[in-house]
Design an enzyme around this catalytic site. Structure first.
Site, mmCIF file in Angstrom:
data_model
loop_
_atom_site.group_PDB
_atom_site.id
_atom_site.type_symbol
_atom_site.label_atom_id
_atom_site.label_comp_id
_atom_site.label_asym_id
_atom_site.label_seq_id
_atom_site.Cartn_x
_atom_site.Cartn_y
_atom_site.Cartn_z
ATOM 1 N N GLU A 332 6.208 46.754 7.136
ATOM 2 C CA GLU A 332 7.774 46.566 7.232
ATOM 3 C C GLU A 332 8.025 45.359 8.324
ATOM 4 O O GLU A 332 9.001 45.621 9.030
ATOM 5 C CB GLU A 332 8.626 47.686 7.301
ATOM 6 C CG GLU A 332 8.591 48.669 5.974
ATOM 7 C CD GLU A 332 9.195 49.759 5.955
ATOM 8 O OE1 GLU A 332 9.962 50.226 6.806
ATOM 9 O OE2 GLU A 332 8.981 50.627 4.657
ATOM 10 N N GLU A 434 3.691 51.600 -3.194
ATOM 11 C CA GLU A 434 4.427 52.672 -3.119
ATOM 12 C C GLU A 434 5.589 53.036 -4.244
ATOM 13 O O GLU A 434 6.698 53.047 -3.994
ATOM 14 C CB GLU A 434 5.311 52.740 -1.858
ATOM 15 C CG GLU A 434 4.463 52.601 -0.351
ATOM 16 C CD GLU A 434 5.119 52.383 0.780
ATOM 17 O OE1 GLU A 434 6.553 52.833 0.894
ATOM 18 O OE2 GLU A 434 4.649 52.276 1.792
#
Length: 558
Positions: A332, A434
């Protein structure tokens, strides 16, 4: 004479039309989807895809748009009368601006009273043309819509659009393209030659072929609940050939207190995946979001932090060198910047260097969310991601893989495909790392949207692997989407996964050799066991089917 690749494509179409999956005869009437994309600025725009589609010879006009805050602004736009409901629309165009060096431009759709729908984004420049690719799904009938182009920055700029294209695809056409790509990219023609020890061809030999493993990595997150849990392990191994640890490798788990390392859980989970020959991703080395950084790390001085991160890499990568095929080095990075704020703007680049030195054969990934899921998050546009990757290269660091978290709400498949198209131009491994569907939906809707996302991901030629984010906890909860309950009875999303896994495997094929001693089939990439029998004699062997446009030939003697 037709080229071999054309013949293979034609064979794939014939195979698809003759397969058990019914396709309307109109499915192939439209153009095949064009995967063309560009990530480099051009001095002149390229020709429009599909010759412009329904925008052929159309020129953008200025339209007054009421913004979400109630203000009215004039933006360039295309008027789209009578868009067809239940239709996928692929949009592309070249954008140039004046009044600023660069700016993020968003294409939006305004249709009736619906919210302003994000169609695609591009970071446009004043000195060259930038390629915007996106799309949308029209799920209802409307009299008139506007496709307009908005500057996301607080800058007074003008926007010019060239070579715009809007191509509609029916659901049948979209599905046809998915299966066509699966047949050409995930499968291959195979010819088995059966002969005796002297090389004489055997006509009428009985051949049995079984796929024993799949080439495409398809897996799920797991957590420590799987340790010693035999029913969970059985359920997992029966389905998946890849795994990723949900939390057990993260810094907060392996070093909860400074200098106190604990790898007990991750060691046991690694034993499980190793014992079952499952590919494992390493997730993650560093997470930029302060919420998930160990509390003792947050208040370190820059000097102390620099030493701590070096110890983190050394400890983790030394212990698990050669064990994980991937490492999410920076998690991220597009949304958070803890380490850059503390250690300087090149901190992440140093992480990649150190990780590569520690485990040179592992593929190193950046991993982030809201990249393929939508285009409304200005921090994680495809252009922003690619810009970060190019920054890495300028520092002499090569990131080997593109990690796309893929936490979806309502999927926008034309946008998802378009973003994958742009990443594909970099020729790097792309993984959906994910995948799940928001728990704002009930189980049935989750399953429906999950199938859409998985079909789109598996059918895109640039996607190298798919991981679900569905690690089960003892209380039966998952991050957002579970595949099974604690009794390991499938939920609707689990049934969807099982259906697709069965569809995307060759299974067992039986037949006899022809007069040339040959038996052919069209199979998914992976490892196969073949058994041939003739006049009371039987022999078996194994062979692999890897990606290629050529027919795979394999000989076996009885």
């Amino acid at each position: 004479m037709a080229s071999f690749s054309v013949l293979v494509a034609a064979a794939a179409i014939i195979f698809y039309l003759s397969s058990s999956v019914f396709v309307s005869p109109t499915a192939a009437n439209g153009p095949l989807y064009d995967y063309t994309a560009y990530t480099q600025c051009r001095l002149e725009p390229e020709d429009p895809l599909y010759n412009g589609g329904i925008l052929e010879n159309e020129v953008a006009t200025m339209a007054y748009i009421v913004e979400d805050n109630g203000t009215t602004t004039s933006w360039p736009a295309f008027v789209l009368p009578n868009l067809t409901p239940f239709t996928f629309y692929s949009f592309s165009g070249w954008i140039k601006i004046s009044g600023s060096n660069s700016s993020l431009i968003t294409a939006r759709l305004l249709s009736g009273n619906s919210p302003h729908y994000c169609v695609g984004t591009v970071v446009a420049r004043h000195d060259c043309w930038s390629f915007l690719k996106g799309g949308f799904y029209m799920n209802s009938e409307t009299n008139s819509s506007l496709l307009y182009f908005q500057n996301n920055d607080d800058k007074e700029i003008s926007i010019t659009i060239s070579s715009a294209s809007l191509q509609p695809f029916t659901k049948d056409q979209w599905s046809f393209q998915q299966q066509y790509t699966i047949n050409t990219e995930r499968k291959r023609a195979v010819m088995i030659h059966v002969s005796d020890k002297q090389g004489a061809r055997l006509h009428g030999a009985v051949v049995r072929v079984e796929q024993v493993s799949k080439d495409f990595p398809f897996g799920s997150a797991i957590n420590n609940y799987i340790i010693g849990n035999l029913p969970y392990q059985k359920w997992f191994v029966e389905r998946f050939n890849a795994a990723v640890f949900e939390n057990e490798l993260k810094w907060a788990a392996t070093e909860p207190k400074q200098g106190v390392f604990n790898y007990t859980l991750s060691d046991k989970m690694l034993d499980f995946v190793r014992a079952n020959q499952i590919v494992a991703r390493g997730h993650n080395i560093f997470w930029e979001d302060p919420k998930y950084i160990p509390s003792w790390v947050l208040n370190l001085t820059s000097t102390e932090l620099e030493l701590a991160v070096k110890n983190r890499i050394r400890s983790l990568m030394t212990r698990y060198k050669d064990e994980f095929v991937h490492w999410d080095v920076s998690n991220e990075f597009l949304h958070f910047s803890f380490y850059e704020d503390k250690l300087g703007e090149n901190a992440t680049y140093e992480f990649f260097k150190a990780a590569h030195e520690a485990d040179p054969l592992a593929t190193l990934f950046m991993n982030d969310f809201n990249v393929v899921e939508s285009c409304k998050d200005v921090k994680s546009t495809v252009d922003t991601y690619i810009s970060k990757m190019r920054d890495l290269r300028r520092y002499g660091v090569w990131m080997d893989g593109i990690g796309l978290e893929s936490h979806f709400g309502v999927p926008n498949l034309p946008l998802m495909r378009a973003i994958l198209d742009k990443f594909a131009t970099l020729r790097l491994p792309i993984w959906l790392t994910e995948v799940d569907i928001s728990d704002n939906f009930d189980h049935d809707q989750q399953a429906s949207y999950l199938e859409e996302v998985l079909r789109e991901g598996f059918s895109h030629p640039a996607v190298n692997g798919i991981m679900l984010w569905s690690a089960l906890k003892p209380n039966g909860k998952c991050y957002q989407m579970c595949l099974t309950d604690t009794n390991f009875t499938n939920l609707p999303a689990g049934d969807t996964v099982d259906k697709l896994l069965k569809e995307w495997q060759t299974g067992v094929i039986k037949g006899q050799t022809d007069e040339h001693g040959a038996f052919s089939f069209y199979g998914y990439l992976g490892e196969y066991m073949v058994t041939a029998s003739f006049e009371g004699k039987t022999t078996s062997s194994t062979f692999s089917v890897s990606r290629s446009d050529e027919t795979r030939h394999f000989s076996i003697q009885i």
